[in-house]
Design a protein around this motif. Structure first.
Motif, PDB file in Angstrom:
ATOM      1  N   ARG A 261       3.688  24.591  22.541  1.00 29.70           N
ATOM      2  CA  ARG A 261       3.081  23.684  22.781  1.00 29.70           C
ATOM      3  C   ARG A 261       1.966  23.719  23.786  1.00 29.70           C
ATOM      4  NH1 ARG A 261       5.901  18.819  22.285  1.00 29.70           N
ATOM      5  NH2 ARG A 261       3.892  18.294  22.255  1.00 29.70           N
TER       6      ARG A 261
ATOM      7  N   TYR B 143      -0.709  34.600  30.771  1.00 25.12           N
ATOM      8  CA  TYR B 143      -1.529  33.588  31.575  1.00 25.12           C
ATOM      9  C   TYR B 143      -2.381  33.961  32.385  1.00 25.12           C
ATOM     10  CZ  TYR B 143       1.208  30.020  28.701  1.00 25.12           C
ATOM     11  OH  TYR B 143       1.812  29.337  27.657  1.00 25.12           O
TER      12      TYR B 143
ATOM     13  N   ARG C 164      -5.561  24.568  27.928  1.00 25.16           N
ATOM     14  CA  ARG C 164      -4.481  24.847  27.025  1.00 25.16           C
ATOM     15  C   ARG C 164      -3.485  26.041  27.597  1.00 25.16           C
ATOM     16  NH1 ARG C 164      -5.380  26.907  20.744  1.00 25.16           N
ATOM     17  NH2 ARG C 164      -3.268  27.809  20.442  1.00 25.16           N
TER      18      ARG C 164
ATOM     19  N   ARG D 153      -2.056  29.556  27.083  1.00 25.08           N
ATOM     20  CA  ARG D 153      -2.285  30.805  26.279  1.00 25.08           C
ATOM     21  C   ARG D 153      -1.472  30.288  24.940  1.00 25.08           C
ATOM     22  NH1 ARG D 153      -4.028  35.500  27.576  1.00 25.08           N
ATOM     23  NH2 ARG D 153      -4.544  35.245  25.215  1.00 25.08           N
TER      24      ARG D 153
HETATM   25 CA   LIG Z   1       1.062  27.338  25.059  1.00 24.66          CA
END
Ligand SMILES: [Ca+2]
Ligand SMILES: [Ca+2]
Ligand SMILES: [Ca+2]
Ligand SMILES: [Ca+2]
Ligand SMILES: [Ca+2]
Ligand SMILES: [Ca+2]
Ligand SMILES: [Ca+2]
Ligand SMILES: [Ca+2]
Ligand SMILES: [Ca+2]
Ligand SMILES: [Ca+2]
Ligand SMILES: [Ca+2]
Ligand SMILES: [Ca+2]
Ligand SMILES: [Ca+2]
Ligand SMILES: [Ca+2]
Ligand SMILES: [Ca+2]
Ligand SMILES: [Ca+2]
Lengths: 154, 154, 154, 154, 154, 154, 154, 154, 154, 154
Positions: free
Chosen positions: E153, H120, I151, I153
């Protein structure tokens, strides 16, 4: 621009971690530096995890918060730590998402608030939850969040 | 958050499979844990299949359900099993899609409901069906589903 | 769900091809199986070709039809054959697109209809034509077609 | 740059249409204006249609041609008319695609050629056909065509 | 182009449905109409479903087949019916995907074959399986399938 | 469909080029072939160039025109030649874009018109200009142009 | 870093415009500031226009240049002015693209060079031209240009 | 297809949760059901979280595993539980990613393995780590993972 | 079109750099060349940087300005220099974004103005700020900015 | 996993800002925690700015670094501060990008290194620079950076 509105904060620039539970987490607020305008602030948090109340297994979500500040802004580090405090919290998707929205409304007293949770699929079917306090006030600009709907494969 | 609303469920956490027909499938409901707010719940199911009433061959669809809960939430596992119960069911696209929407409305008694079926192409031309119970209530946020229109090749 | 509404059809499940001209093409209709709900049916046809009235050379278009059924649904195979009947038909883009929309309205008597032709570029400039019978009825959900605007290169 | 290489052409700048069959279509060639370099020319034709040999119904394809010229270039208008000459031609996808490639090779005598047909789905399953005359010569640059693989819905 | 290579087929243009099991399904073959060239044929099937051997619940996959024909082509309708015959078949993802590839190799005797299954997520983690018979022969062009990796997502 | 509405045109099917200046360019009009319906016609022109009035250097833009015809349609070749007539014209972005819109309105007398210029960046910052004659008439469908906002790199 | 390598330039920081023809345009060069490494420089020019030699009408292209410098770098403003000098130049697509590449090679004496023109469609079919001086030297990194192949509509 | 290879598993179909640490987590293996073919299995896990060893704050990653089975397959539920066991584990990005890859290699004894962590951003700069056991064996097909490189905003 | 409206400008075509602070930066205005129409001008600036008031570290943002000119246009070079003057300025995201909007409103006296800052993530969570002076005037066209939501990753 | 390799660091977890110049910036290194494997580490920095040596105006770039560690890893915070130290540094694009790569190679002594700068457009034409130390070692996996090529508008 007034730096001083950040002077009372307990968490910004400190090294303390997140609270162990949402109940213990403290959201901090600063004075709205632009009280003469109605504007929207959006925070996007793709790093959210909690636990399934039935199985105890981890759940994940991508969260997006939009709000129109009243007298205060929520301080972003305290918001991050609040989201982190769900790491060991057990929560159903609908209840958890709306509950976060309701708490932010109660504490922040924003002029308007919108909050969405885009949960990862379970059983092949993801749940998205879309909450807001009502229609946005006239004349304020609220762009769509435009997080992609789940696609599956192919 | 009240775990107990899930206490009466027959299918959650059980290993029984889907019913053989939609008629036999039982949708289960739990109490709306956030009855003071109007919010939207979205389920996205890209794994739907039924049979063509004319040829008996399989059809496929990508389904998206949006609703505003009234007194109850639909339990997600029972929803998944309900969708699976169409596996051997013969259905025309328009009828099947609207029929699912109408049944959900009748059983759930939601404040509002929207349901779409995005069917795979037959004869080079796919059918999409868009159903809702009427205009969404004032002040509730309903993002577009934004499933891409069929593109063909190139 | 009533299979019988398809019982009178001449083209479904038959092997006959398309008519030679749009005038000869026969659109067939079946009874609306869900007359108690207002819903939208979308057909997407990326395989349309006609002839340029000036040069006789082929033109191509991507077509999308949205409508709210009244008492009948258009049967999808007859719609496909109707589109195919333009293969040797000479048509200007604006006239052809609106003309198809007007004919569908006249024959189907839908509660509402929207029809678009997204034509391939000629002289470096494509034409899109957007027709509808008026504002969509209150309370019916009509998602955007969202066919991408022409981009050129790069 | 030498305009004269185009002087003998029969179709460029004329108003004649496409031949009625591929067999009658005449591809025209001009002298390679840059014979000292090996380079690739790509033509992209998203407007191709032929007929199914079994049902007589229209088929559609998106075509991409890559080649390294030898002594000649194919003139682009004659190539367009050649592709148009398949409009009433009955052809299986694999045979048609490879056949076009083989004919271009035979007539053009390119140093190398690659030709692909990306056909629209039939029975829910599209066919792509990828033909080339062998490995591209060392040192020549051939970017991927990168036409998207068919996706279905969702 | 020789239509006659399709003359012996049992399923093309017939109305019989899929076999009940993969074992019963019969793949049909036609003579390679272009035996002098090595080319790749790609079939993309986003409409595949089988059953989980442990839970009996439906699984879904997006399949892509690439092969270089030897003396025969696989007939596309019989391939579609073969894929449909897995509808009530219980299969693990790795085994099922490679098994289909191995069977196609054994029956078709292609010069080379590549087969992939892109399965929908279970437990939040999808499985993709990539099988081929070895390195593609020199000089044959095999574009990447480029099916998107699962994204989750956000 | 009446071909005759094109009978008086000076430029369609002729080989004359563009005028040397916008002032000299002549837009031609044909009778609206579907005067009983209000519909939108969109022309997309990604091939526009003019000159900077300060530096004399070339500027480029991607243009999109939407309009609802009144008694006439603008003929597309004359529109193309009109756009080409800006090639040696010096124009500021805001003035040029709105000026084109205003001229089209004055000459065409459309029921409604929208015109946008999406200019390439200068100094790292592109300008987009969005002009329309007012709110679109009730009941007419005007899809968003959805040309992507400038993105920079990364 | 040595600013002095730019000291001799005639065009950088000056206000002179482009030359009237490619023949008159002067490309300027500066000393390679990093001669001990082999690296690739990419320039992307989406703002290129020339004239069709047959019709005199404007053509447009998106150009991408990749090269490995030898002793010199091409100065970017002189490159921009060189591209602008084609504004009134008549050129066939293949000839023009390769011709630019060959001239850059001759003047710059790069270790390696790649040049592509992605032309806008004419007659519905765009031409791309891909030129390079040979295989890239071992050990140098040359990413794909990845300019999208033409898509048409839909 | 042999169901029995799953007969000895401890975790599949059981309700036990993840181990508390990676050290305690037990990966389970089943016999490779297709030992005569070399094929690649890909698992995509967008739901991974661990803790930063310096600050104790949560880190998140999107993981992709590719491997060619030797005598065994890794069972997918045990893999999921293994990934979940990092939830309270403190790990540097490079070390953690390569360490998971090395452990999988040691335990699974695959013919080849590739493992990537797409973390991230921290401090505005994300880290990706790409590990594999060496070049993939000749003749095995390993598609790119094609997870998008971090983009920032705009 | 009147070039003279630019005659009084101090910065356009000059080589002076940006002011050292926003307070010192001077926005310049020119007369609205199309005062009879209400239209929107959009500037997109993906190259904005300021400093964090707490840590002194750089922040980055992608900015988009939309406005309906009153009697004047803002001159684009002075706008660019104004944005550059924040390079050494310390600013909180909400305050800085709204403050720029408020200043532009005060100085430009536009009929309407919208301004957004899309900031790069800090602590894994980016902030977007959306400001406008109120509802856009009736009949003016304001397309969505459609800058993608963050968004993460995967 | 050994936390101690980070014990000697001066900048991690400290509040000091970036050095004023690249020359003063100190990159810190830690011991490679996985010296038995060759793997690639990628850092993506979309927040880079320096100054143009000719005009003094800001330049922006999106940077991506890939390397195979030798005995050390570069510590990510020191890398961030190093990139920040270019904020007031004057640099030509080609020189700056390759210079950063060369310095990292010299200091880190990686087994291999690749570094790219994707600069924002100036004069409508962006420059990308691609540097690496030579061919990647056999058997190491280096995915493409896949940063999109500049697109312009439309
Ligand atoms: Ca994601
Ligand atoms: Ca909106
Ligand atoms: Ca799908
Ligand atoms: Ca909406
Ligand atoms: Ca298409
Ligand atoms: Ca809408
Ligand atoms: Ca473009
Ligand atoms: Ca390639
Ligand atoms: Ca799942
Ligand atoms: Ca490839
Ligand atoms: Ca960016
Ligand atoms: Ca064209
Ligand atoms: Ca490559
Ligand atoms: Ca590859
Ligand atoms: Ca961050
Ligand atoms: Ca809108």
């Amino acid at each position: 621009m007034a730096n001083s509105i950040y002077g009372e904060l307990e968490q910004l620039g400190k090294t303390g971690g997140a609270a162990q539970t949402p109940e213990e987490a403290i959201l901090e607020y600063v004075k709205n530096p632009r009280p003469d305008s109605d504007y929207v602030v959006r925070f996007t948090c793709p790093e959210f995890t909690s636990l399934c109340p039935v199985t105890g297994q981890p759940d994940f979500a991508h969260l997006v918060l939009d709000y129109i500040p009243g007298e205060t802004l929520v301080e972003s580090k305290s918001l991050k730590l609040f989201f982190q405090s769900f790491r060991n919290h057990q929560a159903f998707h609908e209840d958890c998402t709306v509950g976060i929205g309701e708490r932010l409304v109660k504490e922040m007293a924003p002029k308007w608030l919108r909050f969405a949770g885009y949960w990862y699929p379970r059983g092949g079917i993801p749940i998205d939850v879309f909450y807001q306090t009502g229609a946005a006030p006239e004349g304020v600009w609220v762009p769509e969040q435009a997080v992609p709907t789940y696609r599956g494969r192919g």
